[in-house]
Design an enzyme around this catalytic site. Structure first.
Site, PDB file in Angstrom:
ATOM      1  N   ARG A  20     -13.810  12.957  14.120  1.00  0.00           N
ATOM      2  CA  ARG A  20     -14.552  11.723  13.892  1.00  0.00           C
ATOM      3  C   ARG A  20     -15.133  11.104  15.145  1.00  0.00           C
ATOM      4  O   ARG A  20     -16.269  10.654  15.141  1.00  0.00           O
ATOM      5  CB  ARG A  20     -13.634  10.715  13.217  1.00  0.00           C
ATOM      6  CG  ARG A  20     -13.277  11.154  11.841  1.00  0.00           C
ATOM      7  CD  ARG A  20     -12.310  10.245  11.178  1.00  0.00           C
ATOM      8  NE  ARG A  20     -12.130  10.725   9.810  1.00  0.00           N
ATOM      9  CZ  ARG A  20     -11.313  10.167   8.929  1.00  0.00           C
ATOM     10  NH1 ARG A  20     -10.588   9.120   9.284  1.00  0.00           N
ATOM     11  NH2 ARG A  20     -11.208  10.649   7.728  1.00  0.00           N
TER      12      ARG A  20
ATOM     13  N   LEU B  67      -3.263   8.827   4.771  1.00  0.00           N
ATOM     14  CA  LEU B  67      -2.458   8.793   3.549  1.00  0.00           C
ATOM     15  C   LEU B  67      -1.130   9.481   3.817  1.00  0.00           C
ATOM     16  O   LEU B  67      -0.067   9.043   3.376  1.00  0.00           O
ATOM     17  CB  LEU B  67      -3.199   9.501   2.417  1.00  0.00           C
ATOM     18  CG  LEU B  67      -4.584   8.952   2.072  1.00  0.00           C
ATOM     19  CD1 LEU B  67      -5.228   9.764   0.958  1.00  0.00           C
ATOM     20  CD2 LEU B  67      -4.482   7.499   1.657  1.00  0.00           C
TER      21      LEU B  67
ATOM     22  N   GLY C  30       0.838  -1.199   0.000  1.00  0.00           N
ATOM     23  CA  GLY C  30       0.000   0.000   0.000  1.00  0.00           C
ATOM     24  C   GLY C  30       0.868   1.242   0.000  1.00  0.00           C
ATOM     25  O   GLY C  30       2.024   1.214  -0.425  1.00  0.00           O
ATOM     26  N   LEU C  31       0.299   2.339   0.515  1.00  0.00           N
ATOM     27  CA  LEU C  31       1.060   3.579   0.475  1.00  0.00           C
ATOM     28  C   LEU C  31       2.361   3.459   1.246  1.00  0.00           C
ATOM     29  O   LEU C  31       3.412   3.913   0.795  1.00  0.00           O
ATOM     30  CB  LEU C  31       0.230   4.731   1.031  1.00  0.00           C
ATOM     31  CG  LEU C  31      -0.929   5.185   0.153  1.00  0.00           C
ATOM     32  CD1 LEU C  31      -1.607   6.390   0.771  1.00  0.00           C
ATOM     33  CD2 LEU C  31      -0.450   5.534  -1.247  1.00  0.00           C
TER      34      LEU C  31
END
Lengths: 249, 638
Positions: free
Chosen positions: B331, B442, B42-43
C-alpha cells in the site's frame, strides 16, 4: 440546486414531533444525501439552532446505521441503496423533499430522525447464532460446503440490519430481517443442529417485540438496500411450521 | 516509564505455546468473580467480549453505535489472511510472518507478528464454524485470492464484504452471551475517561449519548478495542464516528502512545469530489488483483476519454516500476507511486488527483460476468458514488488516510504501561510496524480478541489478584468531575464556528504537513499551527444544545477537541523519526529512485510517548526492536 426540505423534528421519545420546513441553496449534485444534511446542519449551528439528529456512520452502505424515510420511501428512491449512498444527482433543482424517521411501534423515536432498533438485537439474542465456543473448531476444510449453498447463505447474510423492511411494511413486520438471519444459518451445515429451535425462538422474539405479520405486500423486498428477496420469508415460514410440530431441538 | 515487551524466551516458533503454558490460569469457579470492561465492539472488542464471557467472566461491553453489529470492522471489504497453504503455493506460518515483518518495513516486534501468523489458521476455522459464508470452490472447499504485498494466495473472503461477515460472526457470538447474561451490552455509550487507582486501571467514565448521563463503571481490568484515529485527517476511509478519544484519554492517564505517526494511506480510494465531502470511500485493494493501474504518458492526454488512449500512450506505472509485484505492490509503495505520477501532472479526473484502475483486460480475459462475480458489489458501489460505469470506463482511484498502525503501546500480553489496561486490535500498535499489508487488520483484531487476550488476561487476574475498586472512590469522582467540566466548557464557548469547520481545518494541516510525505520543515510548521488552531478551537467553537440529552454537536466537539491535542503528538513523532519507513515517508530520506530509506542504526525501535500536559512536549521513550529471525533488508518489490 435549491431544495425545500420538510424534516421531522422531535426532541425525544416522549415529546410530540412535527415536520419543519428548511430552505437549502447551493446543493451540489455530487453530494450524498447525508452530506446535504451535513450542510444544512452546519447552517443551523451557525444560526444557533440545534442540528437535525440522524443516525449514520460508515457512509459506505454497509454498517446499516443510516435510516431515513425520503418522500415516503425508506432509504429513498434508488433500489438497492442505503441513504448514505444516495446522491443528490437523483434530485432536481426546486424539489421538495420530506425526510422522516423509520416508523414502527417496535422502533421508538429517540430524537428527530433517530430511532431505537434494539428490538433487532433482542431477536438475534434469542437464537441468531451458532453455539460454537472459541478455540475448539475443526479445520475449516473438513466441512465442504457447495458453492451454491455458500453463495445462497451469503445472499441472506448480506442483510445489514438497517430495518428498512420494517419501515416499509404496512404491518411493520420484521419478517424479511428475521428470515434472512434464519436463512443464512440454516443454509449451512454448521447451522443445522439448532435450526428448529432457532426458527422458533427468533420468530417468537419478533412477535414479542411488537412487529406485525407478513401479509405479502413485498414492500420490504422493494426497499431492501441489499436486495434480499421475499422467498426467504417463505423458507422461514416452512421452517417455523416444521419447528412447531417438533417437540425437541 | 517501563517499556519491557515481555517477549518469552526460546525459539520464535515455540514462544507462544510455551508462554501459554507459563501463564497463570483462573479457576473456572473464580472466573465469575471477575468483572471485565470492554470498550469497543468490533472484531477485537466483540471477539474478546464473547470469548471472555464464554469462559465465565462477567463482561460489560460499551460502544457508541446503536448496536455492536455496526462497529467499523464491518466495512473492511477485501479479506482476511491465514497461513493455511490450502493452495499449495508455498505458504507457511513463517512466510506470513516474514511478509508481515517486511511489509511493515521492519518496525514491528518479531514475537508478536509470529504469533499473529500462528493463530491466523485458527481464526478461519473459528469463523467457518460460526457460519461465516466464505467464498467456496465448486468442490466445496474454501477459495482464496492474493492481496497486496504477497505472492501467495492466502486471503479468505466473503465476496467484497469479508469484514461484515466476520463482524456478524462476532456479533452473533456476543448475542449468545448477552442472552446468557454473561455480557451486559451498553450501546450509545461513549467512554470519556479511564480511572486509574494505585497505578492500575480500575474502571471508566462514560456518557450515555441518549440521556447525557455521566456514569462510572468499575472492573478488575479494562480492555480498549476502540479502533484507529485516521479521522484526525477529517477525510479518511473511517466511519464518521471513529475517533481517538478513548485511547487519547488513556494516554493522558499514563498509557504510552506508540508510533502515532504511522498512518497508512490506502491507494485505492474513490477520489475526493468537493469541499462538502464528509469521507473518502475505499475500494477494496483486492481490485488490484485484476485491475491495472495506469495514467497517460503525456500530460496532454489527461483530459481525454480513457478508452480513446491507445495502449502505447498508457503508462502502467506499477508494472513498469515493480515488475515482480506489479499492481499488487504494498500500500505505501502503491500510494506514493500514484501521488508521484499525479504530482508530475499526469493525474486524471477533477483536480488531476486520480489514476485509472482499469479492468478492460480482465473483462477480455474472464468476461464481464467473471469480473462481476468477483467484484460486482464494488463496481456497483463505485457506480453509485461517481455516477460512472466502471465496466465501460476505467475507475479512478486516489490514496486516502486509512489504517493507523500507531496506537497505545502494549507488551506481548497486550497490556499497556498502565497495569490492568489491555489494548486490542487497531487501537494498539504492535503487529504492523510502519505499514500494514492488506487483509491483515481483520486477522489482528480477531487474533487479539479470540485467541490471545483470554490467556494473557487470566494471567493478570490470577497473578495480580486485582481488587475491584468501588465507584465511590475519589479517583472515580475526580474523573467524572473532569469529564463534566470539559463538556460544560465546550457548551459554554458559544463561538462562531462549527466543530466540523475546525476539524476540516486541522485535517488539511495534517494532510499537507504530516500526510503521504513529510519533511522537517513541514512538521515544524504543523507544530506551530496546531497549538494556534487548538487555541482558536476553544475560543471559537460553537456547540448548541445541552449536555443532558442526545446532542450530536457535543459528541463531535469532544472528539475534535481530542484530535486537536493528538495531532500535535503525531507531528512530534513524525519529526523525531528522522528516517523514512513504511507509511512514514520523510522526503529527506529517499533513495535515488524515490523509495523510502530506513535508518536502522538510529531508528530500529518503537517510539512510545509519555504525556506531560497539554501543550507541553511529551517525552519520547524507546523500545529497541531486536530481529533474530529475519535479516533487515531493503524492501524491494521490483
Amino acid at each position: 440546486m435549491k431544495l425545500t426540505l420538510h424534516i421531522w423534528r422531535q426532541k425525544d421519545a416522549k415529546s410530540p414531533g412535527k415536520l419543519v420546513r428548511y430552505e437549502l441553496d447551493d446543493v451540489n449534485e455530487h453530494m450524498s444525501f447525508l452530506e446535504m444534511l451535513d450542510v444544512l446542519n452546519e447552517q443551523l449551528v451557525a444560526k444557533g439552532e440545534e442540528p437535525v439528529a440522524f443516525d449514520h456512520d460508515c457512509r459506505e452502505g454497509i454498517c446499516g446505521m443510516c435510516s431515513l424515510v425520503i418522500n415516503g420511501i425508506p432509504h429513498g428512491p434508488d433500489r438497492g441503496t442505503t441513504v448514505c449512498q444516495l446522491h443528490m444527482r437523483r434530485f432536481r433543482d426546486g424539489d421538495e423533499i420530506t425526510i422522516e424517521p423509520w416508523r414502527a411501534r417496535a422502533f421508538p423515536v429517540v430524537r428527530d430522525l433517530i430511532v431505537d432498533r434494539s428490538a433487532f438485537d433482542r431477536i438475534m439474542q434469542a437464537g441468531g447464532f451458532i453455539s460454537q465456543n472459541t478455540g475448539s473448531a475443526p479445520d475449516a476444510n473438513t466441512l465442504p460446503i457447495s458453492k451454491e449453498d455458500a453463495d445462497a447463505a451469503f445472499d441472506a447474510a448480506a442483510c445489514i440490519g438497517c430495518g428498512a423492511c420494517v419501515a416499509a411494511c404496512p404491518n411493520a413486520s420484521a419478517m424479511l430481517f428475521v428470515a434472512a438471519k434464519i436463512g443464512h444459518l440454516s443454509m449451512l451445515p454448521q447451522g443445522k443442529p439448532e435450526e428448529y429451535r432457532r426458527a422458533r425462538a427468533m420468530v417468537d422474539a419478533m412477535d414479542a417485540a411488537g412487529f406485525g405479520n407478513c401479509s405479502n405486500h413485498y414492500e420490504c423486498e422493494a426497499v431492501c438496500p441489499k436486495e434480499i428477496g421475499v422467498d426467504w420469508i417463505a423458507r422461514m415460514n416452512r421452517k417455523y411450521l416444521r419447528a412447531t410440530f417438533r417437540k425437541r431441538a | 516509564m517501563n517499556l519491557d515487551p515481555k517477549i518469552p524466551d526460546g525459539p520464535l516458533e515455540k514462544k507462544w505455546s510455551r508462554h501459554k503454558f507459563d501463564l497463570k490460569l483462573v479457576n473456572p469457579a473464580n472466573k465469575r468473580k471477575f468483572d471485565i470492561i470492554v470498550v469497543g465492539s468490533g472484531l477485537a472488542g466483540g471477539a474478546a467480549a464473547a470469548t471472555l464471557a464464554e469462559l465465565g467472566y462477567n463482561v460489560a461491553c460499551f460502544c457508541y453505535q446503536d448496536s455492536p453489529r455496526r462497529a467499523h470492522s464491518i466495512a473492511a471489504q477485501g479479506g482476511i489472511n491465514a497461513a493455511k497453504n490450502y493452495q499449495n503455493d508455498g505458504d507457511s506460518v513463517f512466510r506470513l510472518f516474514y511478509d508481515t515483518i517486511k511489509g511493515g518495513d521492519y518496525r514491528a516486534r518479531e514475537a508478536n507478528v509470529y504469533r499473529l501468523a500462528e493463530v491466523s489458521v485458527n481464526i478461519i476455522d473459528q469463523a467457518v464454524a460460526q457460519g461465516v459464508p466464505f467464498a467456496r470452490e465448486y468442490g466445496g472447499l474454501l477459495a482464496n485470492r492474493s492481496f497486496g504485498g504477497a505472492q501467495v494466495s492466502r486471503t479468505f473472503y466473503a465476496r467484497g464484504q469479508t469484514g461484515q461477515q466476520l463482524l456478524l460472526g462476532v456479533y452473533q457470538q456476543m448475542s449468545r452471551q448477552i442472552a446468557a447474561g454473561k455480557i451486559k451490552m451498553y450501546t450509545r455509550h461513549e467512554m470519556l475517561d479511564l480511572v486509574v487507582v494505585d497505578g492500575r486501571a480500575a474502571g471508566i467514565v462514560t456518557r450515555d449519548l441518549v440521556s447525557g448521563a455521566i456514569e462510572r463503571w468499575a472492573g478488575h481490568a479494562v480492555l480498549l478495542a476502540t479502533g484507529g484515529y485516521s479521522n484526525v485527517f477529517y477525510l479518511s476511509t473511517n466511519a464518521k464516528g471513529c475517533n481517538v478519544t478513548a485511547a487519547y484519554r488513556a494516554y493522558k492517564r499514563g498509557a504510552a502512545f506508540a508510533n502515532p505517526c504511522y498512518t497508512q494511506i490506502h491507494p485505492t480510494c474513490i477520489p475526493q469530489s468537493g469541499d462538502y465531502q464528509s469521507k473518502l470511500t475505499l475500494m477494496s485493494e483486492s481490485l488490484r488483483n485484476d485491475g491495472r493501474c495506469w495514467v497517460p504518458k503525456r500530460k496532454e492526454d489527461c483530459g481525454k476519454d480513457p478508452n480513446s488512449i491507445p495502449e502505447e500512450d498508457r503508462d502502467y506505472y506499477l508494472e513498469r516500476k515493480y515488475p515482480s509485484f506489479g499492481n499488487l505492490a504494498p500500500r505505501d509503495v502503491a500510494s506514493r507511486a500514484a501521488k508521484e505520477v499525479c504530482d508530475e501532472g499526469r493525474g486524471v479526473g477533477p483536480g488531476g488527483r486520480g489514476v485509472y484502475l482499469d479492468f478492460r483486460d480482465a473483462i477480455q480475459r474472464m468476461g464481464k460476468e467473471g469480473v462481476a462475480d468477483k467484484y460486482g458489489n464494488l463496481f456497483h458501489m463505485y457506480a453509485k458514488i461517481t455516477g460512472e460505469d466502471p465496466y465501460s470506463t476505467p475507475m479512478r482511484i486516489y490514496p486516502a488516510p486509512h489504517y493507523t498502525m500507531g496506537g497505545l503501546w502494549v507488551d506481548y500480553n497486550l497490556e499497556s504501561t498502565i497495569p490492568g489496561l489491555f489494548v486490542l486490535g487497531e487501537a494498539n500498535f504492535s503487529d504492523h510496524g510502519a505499514n500494514r499489508l492488506g487483509a491483515s487488520a481483520l486477522m489482528q483484531g480477531l487474533a487479539d480478541g479470540y485467541f490471545i487476550i483470554s490467556y494473557t488476561l487470566s494471567d493478570y487476574l490470577a497473578r495480580v489478584k486485582p481488587a475491584k475498586v468501588d465507584t465511590g472512590h475519589a479517583a472515580f469522582a475526580d474523573a467524572e468531575r473532569e469529564v463534566k467540566a470539559k463538556l460544560d466548557r465546550l457548551l459554554s464557548v458559544n463561538g462562531k464556528r462549527t466543530p466540523d469547520e475546525l476539524h476540516r481545518e486541522l485535517g488539511r494541516v495534517l494532510w499537507d504537513h504530516c500526510g503521504m510525505a513529510r519533511s522537517k520543515e513541514s512538521l515544524e510548521e504543523a507544530l506551530r499551527i496546531i497549538p494556534e488552531l487548538r487555541e482558536r478551537f476553544w475560543k471559537d467553537v460553537r456547540v448548541v444544545g445541552s449536555g443532558d440529552s442526545l446532542n450530536i454537536a457535543l459528541e463531535k466537539a469532544g472528539r475534535v477537541a481530542d484530535f486537536m491535542e493528538f495531532a500535535e503528538l503525531m507531528c512530534y513523532d513524525a519529526l523525531e523519526r528522522d528516517e523514512s519507513c513504511g507509511a512514514h515517508f520523510r522526503i529527506e530520506h529517499q533513495t535515488d529512485d524515490g523509495e523510502a530509506k530506513r535508518d536502522d542504526e538510529r531508528f530500529a525501535h518503537v517510539a512510545a510517548w509519555e504525556f506531560k500536559g497539554v501543550g507541553e512536549k511529551p517525552v519520547r521513550h524507546v523500545e529497541p526492536l531486536v530481529f533474530e529471525n529475519v535479516q533487515l533488508a531493503t524492501r524491494s518489490y521490483k
